[in-house]
Design a protein around this motif. Structure first.
Motif, PDB file in Angstrom:
ATOM      1  N   CYS A 100       0.838  -1.211   0.000  1.00 27.60           N
ATOM      2  CA  CYS A 100       0.000   0.000   0.000  1.00 27.60           C
ATOM      3  C   CYS A 100       0.867   1.254   0.000  1.00 27.60           C
ATOM      4  O   CYS A 100       0.596   2.203  -0.751  1.00 27.60           O
ATOM      5  CB  CYS A 100      -0.919  -0.003   1.217  1.00 27.60           C
ATOM      6  SG  CYS A 100      -2.258  -1.219   1.135  1.00 27.60           S
ATOM      7  N   ARG A 101       1.902   1.270   0.814  1.00 32.83           N
ATOM      8  CA  ARG A 101       2.735   2.472   0.920  1.00 32.83           C
ATOM      9  C   ARG A 101       3.537   2.732  -0.339  1.00 32.83           C
ATOM     10  O   ARG A 101       3.955   3.864  -0.590  1.00 32.83           O
ATOM     11  CB  ARG A 101       3.669   2.350   2.129  1.00 32.83           C
ATOM     12  CG  ARG A 101       2.945   2.416   3.475  1.00 32.83           C
ATOM     13  CD  ARG A 101       3.920   2.758   4.590  1.00 32.83           C
ATOM     14  NE  ARG A 101       4.988   1.767   4.693  1.00 32.83           N
ATOM     15  CZ  ARG A 101       4.950   0.704   5.485  1.00 32.83           C
ATOM     16  NH1 ARG A 101       3.875   0.481   6.245  1.00 32.83           N
ATOM     17  NH2 ARG A 101       5.957  -0.139   5.534  1.00 32.83           N
ATOM     18  N   SER A 102       3.745   1.685  -1.152  1.00 30.98           N
ATOM     19  CA  SER A 102       4.511   1.871  -2.388  1.00 30.98           C
ATOM     20  C   SER A 102       3.616   2.048  -3.614  1.00 30.98           C
ATOM     21  O   SER A 102       4.079   1.952  -4.744  1.00 30.98           O
ATOM     22  CB  SER A 102       5.456   0.678  -2.604  1.00 30.98           C
ATOM     23  OG  SER A 102       4.722  -0.522  -2.795  1.00 30.98           O
ATOM     24  N   GLY A 103       2.316   2.292  -3.395  1.00 34.10           N
ATOM     25  CA  GLY A 103       1.410   2.545  -4.506  1.00 34.10           C
ATOM     26  C   GLY A 103       0.845   1.305  -5.152  1.00 34.10           C
ATOM     27  O   GLY A 103       0.305   1.378  -6.258  1.00 34.10           O
ATOM     28  N   ARG A 104       0.931   0.159  -4.470  1.00 35.89           N
ATOM     29  CA  ARG A 104       0.419  -1.099  -5.021  1.00 35.89           C
ATOM     30  C   ARG A 104      -0.711  -1.639  -4.157  1.00 35.89           C
ATOM     31  O   ARG A 104      -0.801  -2.836  -3.905  1.00 35.89           O
ATOM     32  CB  ARG A 104       1.552  -2.123  -5.129  1.00 35.89           C
ATOM     33  CG  ARG A 104       2.656  -1.727  -6.099  1.00 35.89           C
ATOM     34  CD  ARG A 104       3.791  -2.729  -6.106  1.00 35.89           C
ATOM     35  NE  ARG A 104       4.518  -2.734  -4.838  1.00 35.89           N
ATOM     36  CZ  ARG A 104       4.865  -3.841  -4.177  1.00 35.89           C
ATOM     37  NH1 ARG A 104       4.534  -5.040  -4.644  1.00 35.89           N
ATOM     38  NH2 ARG A 104       5.527  -3.760  -3.044  1.00 35.89           N
ATOM     39  N   HIS A 105      -1.599  -0.751  -3.733  1.00 30.29           N
ATOM     40  CA  HIS A 105      -2.648  -1.173  -2.812  1.00 30.29           C
ATOM     41  C   HIS A 105      -3.596  -2.195  -3.430  1.00 30.29           C
ATOM     42  O   HIS A 105      -4.232  -2.967  -2.714  1.00 30.29           O
ATOM     43  CB  HIS A 105      -3.451   0.050  -2.318  1.00 30.29           C
ATOM     44  CG  HIS A 105      -4.457   0.551  -3.290  1.00 30.29           C
ATOM     45  ND1 HIS A 105      -4.138   1.434  -4.302  1.00 30.29           N
ATOM     46  CD2 HIS A 105      -5.787   0.284  -3.430  1.00 30.29           C
ATOM     47  CE1 HIS A 105      -5.234   1.693  -5.005  1.00 30.29           C
ATOM     48  NE2 HIS A 105      -6.236   1.018  -4.504  1.00 30.29           N
ATOM     49  N   SER A 283      -7.561   0.705 -10.477  1.00 30.54           N
ATOM     50  CA  SER A 283      -7.248   1.733  -9.482  1.00 30.54           C
ATOM     51  C   SER A 283      -6.390   2.855 -10.031  1.00 30.54           C
ATOM     52  O   SER A 283      -6.728   4.039  -9.900  1.00 30.54           O
ATOM     53  CB  SER A 283      -6.547   1.092  -8.276  1.00 30.54           C
ATOM     54  OG  SER A 283      -7.338   0.104  -7.678  1.00 30.54           O
ATOM     55  N   ALA A 284      -5.259   2.504 -10.649  1.00 30.83           N
ATOM     56  CA  ALA A 284      -4.309   3.521 -11.077  1.00 30.83           C
ATOM     57  C   ALA A 284      -4.746   4.261 -12.339  1.00 30.83           C
ATOM     58  O   ALA A 284      -4.096   5.236 -12.730  1.00 30.83           O
ATOM     59  CB  ALA A 284      -2.937   2.883 -11.317  1.00 30.83           C
TER      60      ALA A 284
END
Length: 337
Positions: A100-105, A283-284
């Motif tokens: 989550c913190r690396s943008g892969r939630h 998401s992205a």
């Protein structure tokens, strides 16, 4: 309130259920439009793998492609959300882990998916509770048909971007369903020369009606240079065909899922120096999809064949098309009907 409930494989009914309350950090949305997706169909039929792995279970309330307006806000939520048109990310993650913190939630180990997994209720209901952190605002005047296409649009936009094409390069999209056509629309908007391959004549006619001059069957597909290939199909044999067709040292993108395993010879992948990319979730891509729908560079409304009421949702999941449905692959539900 009324909600569609899946009670077992092949069993669905509209039930009166307790309406959601806005918990701290959440909003309640009055749902205006919901798209029926292949995932919803697999949950209905019992074929969805999550039902075997324990990530999903019956009873289940589906629906993850949707839009609506915020009608209530819980503690800690900015009240300016009230009355706004919104959609939301399907993927609800923990927000704390490394992913989550690396943008892969969207690949969080504790991921819950709206209308799909871990008991999170979906949007095939009159109202839906959603964490405010998952919300995406929509233009107030956006057609609900487009609002409910943002989630699949985010998936398709990611696939189009993953192809790694420059303007003028040639993309082949395998599949003329919703994701294939959306991928083609986003790729065309970015300047690619888009070709589609399908097996359904209605899908090929729709592609032509959307302005795609190059729509083929496998038998008629020309021997051209394919700078990238996106497999947006559900055919087990097409992932290997995508690798066979793509230009060496370019990209194949896999976003479609077959009902069973697909055979892919990694020797071909290595000897052609091809990059293979898998796409999971929108998401992205959702914010950019909203922008493209809002500025008119992508108009996905022709993909919607019909909009029916909640009472017709079970029949749609069972494969029945409304009598007056158009040629598009997508059926929408208006839960207010």
């Amino acid at each position: 309130m009324r909600a569609l409930v899946l009670t077992g494989p092949g069993k669905a009914e509209v039930q009166e259920v307790e309406p959601p309350a806005a918990a701290p950090g959440e909003v309640v949305v009055d749902v205006e439009r919901v798209g029926v997706c292949g995932t919803d169909v697999e949950l209905f039929t019992g074929e969805m793998s999550y039902l075997r792995t324990g990530r999903s279970w019956y009873p289940l309330r589906p629906g993850h492609e949707w839009c609506g307006r915020v009608s209530a806000a819980g503690a800690g939520v900015d009240p300016s959300w009230l009355g706004r048109a919104v959609t939301a990310d399907t993927m609800l993650a923990c927000g704390r882990c490394d992913r989550c913190r690396s943008g892969r939630h969207h690949v969080c180990a504790d991921l819950a998916e709206i209308g799909i997994s871990l008991g999170r209720p979906g949007a095939l209901a009159e109202r839906l509770a959603v964490p405010v952190t998952a919300l995406h605002p929509l233009p107030a005047t956006m057609d609900p048909a487009l609002g409910a296409l943002v989630e699949p649009g985010g998936n398709a936009l990611r696939a189009a971007r993953a192809a790694g094409l420059a303007a003028g390069e040639r993309l082949l999209v395998l599949g003329t369903g919703t994701i294939g056509l959306l991928t083609a629309l986003f790729a065309r908007a970015a300047g690619a020369e888009v070709h589609l391959m399908g097996r359904d004549e209605a899908g090929l006619r729709l592609a032509a009606g959307l302005g795609f001059e190059h729509a083929w069957t496998r038998a008629t597909l020309p021997a051209s240079r394919w700078d990238a290939v996106v497999d947006a199909s559900n055919a087990a044999e097409l992932p290997a065909l995508a690798l066979e067709l793509v230009e060496p040292a370019r990209r194949v993108v896999y976003i479609g899922l077959a009902g069973g395993p697909s055979a892919l010879d990694t020797r071909d992948l290595v000897l052609k120096d091809v990059t293979a990319v898998g796409i999971l979730g929108g998401s992205a891509g959702m914010a950019e999809a909203i922008a493209a729908f809002a500025d008119g560079s992508v108009d996905a409304r022709p993909l919607v064949a019909a909009t029916v009421g909640l009472a017709d949702a079970a029949a749609v999941l069972a494969g029945h098309r409304p009598p007056a449905a158009g040629p598009g692959p997508k059926i929408h539900i208006d839960p207010r009907r």
